[in-house]
Write a protein that holds these residues in place. Sequence first.
Motif, PDB file in Angstrom:
ATOM      1  N   TYR A 199       0.844  -1.193   0.000  1.00  0.00           N
ATOM      2  CA  TYR A 199       0.000   0.000   0.000  1.00  0.00           C
ATOM      3  C   TYR A 199       0.884   1.250   0.000  1.00  0.00           C
ATOM      4  O   TYR A 199       1.892   1.315   0.693  1.00  0.00           O
ATOM      5  CB  TYR A 199      -0.897  -0.026   1.233  1.00  0.00           C
ATOM      6  N   GLN A 200       0.525   2.216  -0.808  1.00  0.00           N
ATOM      7  CA  GLN A 200       1.221   3.504  -0.964  1.00  0.00           C
ATOM      8  C   GLN A 200       2.569   3.389  -1.667  1.00  0.00           C
ATOM      9  O   GLN A 200       3.335   4.355  -1.703  1.00  0.00           O
ATOM     10  CB  GLN A 200       1.394   4.217   0.388  1.00  0.00           C
ATOM     11  N   LEU A 201       2.874   2.242  -2.248  1.00  0.00           N
ATOM     12  CA  LEU A 201       4.074   2.124  -3.071  1.00  0.00           C
ATOM     13  C   LEU A 201       3.832   2.849  -4.395  1.00  0.00           C
ATOM     14  O   LEU A 201       2.796   2.680  -5.030  1.00  0.00           O
ATOM     15  CB  LEU A 201       4.379   0.652  -3.351  1.00  0.00           C
ATOM     16  N   ASN A 202       4.773   3.668  -4.805  1.00  0.00           N
ATOM     17  CA  ASN A 202       4.600   4.471  -6.024  1.00  0.00           C
ATOM     18  C   ASN A 202       5.884   4.432  -6.861  1.00  0.00           C
ATOM     19  O   ASN A 202       6.935   4.871  -6.411  1.00  0.00           O
ATOM     20  CB  ASN A 202       4.259   5.915  -5.653  1.00  0.00           C
ATOM     21  N   PRO A 203       5.808   3.870  -8.099  1.00  0.00           N
ATOM     22  CA  PRO A 203       4.614   3.294  -8.733  1.00  0.00           C
ATOM     23  C   PRO A 203       4.296   1.917  -8.153  1.00  0.00           C
ATOM     24  O   PRO A 203       5.174   1.246  -7.588  1.00  0.00           O
ATOM     25  CB  PRO A 203       5.021   3.193 -10.200  1.00  0.00           C
ATOM     26  N   GLN A 204       3.045   1.504  -8.285  1.00  0.00           N
ATOM     27  CA  GLN A 204       2.624   0.216  -7.774  1.00  0.00           C
ATOM     28  C   GLN A 204       3.324  -0.929  -8.504  1.00  0.00           C
ATOM     29  O   GLN A 204       3.484  -0.906  -9.717  1.00  0.00           O
ATOM     30  CB  GLN A 204       1.110   0.059  -7.912  1.00  0.00           C
ATOM     31  N   ASP A 205       3.733  -1.933  -7.728  1.00  0.00           N
ATOM     32  CA  ASP A 205       4.391  -3.117  -8.269  1.00  0.00           C
ATOM     33  C   ASP A 205       4.429  -4.158  -7.156  1.00  0.00           C
ATOM     34  O   ASP A 205       4.072  -3.866  -6.013  1.00  0.00           O
ATOM     35  CB  ASP A 205       5.818  -2.779  -8.727  1.00  0.00           C
ATOM     36  N   PHE A 206       4.849  -5.358  -7.463  1.00  0.00           N
ATOM     37  CA  PHE A 206       5.167  -6.304  -6.410  1.00  0.00           C
ATOM     38  C   PHE A 206       6.373  -5.750  -5.651  1.00  0.00           C
ATOM     39  O   PHE A 206       7.264  -5.136  -6.236  1.00  0.00           O
ATOM     40  CB  PHE A 206       5.496  -7.675  -6.995  1.00  0.00           C
ATOM     41  N   HIS A 207       6.405  -5.982  -4.335  1.00  0.00           N
ATOM     42  CA  HIS A 207       7.464  -5.393  -3.517  1.00  0.00           C
ATOM     43  C   HIS A 207       8.191  -6.486  -2.748  1.00  0.00           C
ATOM     44  O   HIS A 207       7.602  -7.505  -2.379  1.00  0.00           O
ATOM     45  CB  HIS A 207       6.872  -4.379  -2.544  1.00  0.00           C
ATOM     46  N   ALA A 208       9.480  -6.264  -2.502  1.00  0.00           N
ATOM     47  CA  ALA A 208      10.300  -7.217  -1.760  1.00  0.00           C
ATOM     48  C   ALA A 208      11.012  -6.515  -0.616  1.00  0.00           C
ATOM     49  O   ALA A 208      11.454  -5.367  -0.745  1.00  0.00           O
ATOM     50  CB  ALA A 208      11.325  -7.876  -2.687  1.00  0.00           C
ATOM     51  N   CYS A 209      11.104  -7.215   0.510  1.00  0.00           N
ATOM     52  CA  CYS A 209      11.884  -6.736   1.644  1.00  0.00           C
ATOM     53  C   CYS A 209      12.335  -7.966   2.436  1.00  0.00           C
ATOM     54  O   CYS A 209      12.387  -9.060   1.871  1.00  0.00           O
ATOM     55  CB  CYS A 209      11.085  -5.750   2.496  1.00  0.00           C
ATOM     56  N   MET A 210      12.672  -7.812   3.701  1.00  0.00           N
ATOM     57  CA  MET A 210      13.163  -8.975   4.448  1.00  0.00           C
ATOM     58  C   MET A 210      12.530  -9.031   5.831  1.00  0.00           C
ATOM     59  O   MET A 210      12.060  -8.023   6.372  1.00  0.00           O
ATOM     60  CB  MET A 210      14.681  -8.948   4.573  1.00  0.00           C
ATOM     61  N   GLU A 211      12.539 -10.232   6.407  1.00  0.00           N
ATOM     62  CA  GLU A 211      12.157 -10.445   7.792  1.00  0.00           C
ATOM     63  C   GLU A 211      13.353 -11.045   8.531  1.00  0.00           C
ATOM     64  O   GLU A 211      13.993 -11.968   8.025  1.00  0.00           O
ATOM     65  CB  GLU A 211      10.966 -11.396   7.894  1.00  0.00           C
ATOM     66  N   ALA A 212      13.648 -10.502   9.708  1.00  0.00           N
ATOM     67  CA  ALA A 212      14.726 -11.032  10.550  1.00  0.00           C
ATOM     68  C   ALA A 212      14.112 -11.684  11.785  1.00  0.00           C
ATOM     69  O   ALA A 212      13.135 -11.179  12.347  1.00  0.00           O
ATOM     70  CB  ALA A 212      15.686  -9.922  10.957  1.00  0.00           C
ATOM     71  N   TYR A 213      14.697 -12.798  12.201  1.00  0.00           N
ATOM     72  CA  TYR A 213      14.182 -13.542  13.356  1.00  0.00           C
ATOM     73  C   TYR A 213      14.869 -13.028  14.609  1.00  0.00           C
ATOM     74  O   TYR A 213      16.065 -13.255  14.828  1.00  0.00           O
ATOM     75  CB  TYR A 213      14.445 -15.037  13.166  1.00  0.00           C
ATOM     76  N   ILE A 214      14.092 -12.302  15.428  1.00  0.00           N
ATOM     77  CA  ILE A 214      14.637 -11.654  16.613  1.00  0.00           C
ATOM     78  C   ILE A 214      13.775 -12.012  17.820  1.00  0.00           C
ATOM     79  O   ILE A 214      12.564 -11.756  17.822  1.00  0.00           O
ATOM     80  CB  ILE A 214      14.678 -10.118  16.445  1.00  0.00           C
TER      81      ILE A 214
END
Length: 281
Positions: A196-211
């Motif tokens: 949501y609110q990504l401009n321009p709209q597309d599939f998005h990638a990021c990461m999750e860390a186990y903490i």
Amino acid sequence: MKFSVNSSLSYVVNGPTTFIFNIHALNTTSQTVLTEQLIVDPPMEIEEYKSHDGSCRFVRLKVHQPTNFTITYEAEVEMKYTIIDERNSAKLVPVVELDSYIASFLYPSRYCQSDKLTKFSFKEFGHYPSIYEKVLAITEWIYTNIEYISGSTNAQTSAMDTITERVGVCRDFAHLGIALCRALSIPARYFTGYAYQLNPQDFHACMEAYIDGNWIIFDSTKLAPLNGLIKIATGRDAADSAVSCIFGNAAGTSVYVNCNIVEGSFTPFRYDGNQKGVSFQ
């Protein structure tokens, strides 16, 4: 909060080809798919299945002859998230105490060559006192030192390429963050989704860390609020979580992605100085 997500991918097929798509929103303890539909135009037979660990929902489609087609996915998703206050965090879970699934996100992978970044990671981030601070420092370092340029990399670009060339897109930012975390013995995994609110709209990638027993999300691009991410899949890297895999003679012609809020108030959540993170379990 409720979000509506939509994606549409079009292809030209020149010969017999099998496609595996990964565009469905995932059902998790914090994310519930309320309604959804998948349309293939022209109609074709499809097979839906999940990955062995439930981290991906796949669609397999076999095209037998040359044609053009479009696959469209629409869903309404209810999402909740947990704010983790790392000021009251417990100690790091030792590697020897991690279960086999969590430990699998410590290993080097195709795009995240953590074994080649150990010396750099310890030198730059090893002195931070808590695990959260280490991961946040990694996130900020990538944001500051890697230039985000659309189209600057390709499907072969790895974390080593990104840290060398100092340029990339969201998947490259994620791969580098994951590799640097793993080099410090912090389990980290790839996250792909609608934003949501990504401009321009597309599939998005990021990461999750186990903490401290939680998967906490980090996004070095800072292009979308953390509480506006709708999970499609997680994996060791993009090889596990690709939106589309093509086995045959075909090429993509267009991609459309959209994510909107349909119910609930929305206050964007981003990192702050109080060591609070967001978890989507």
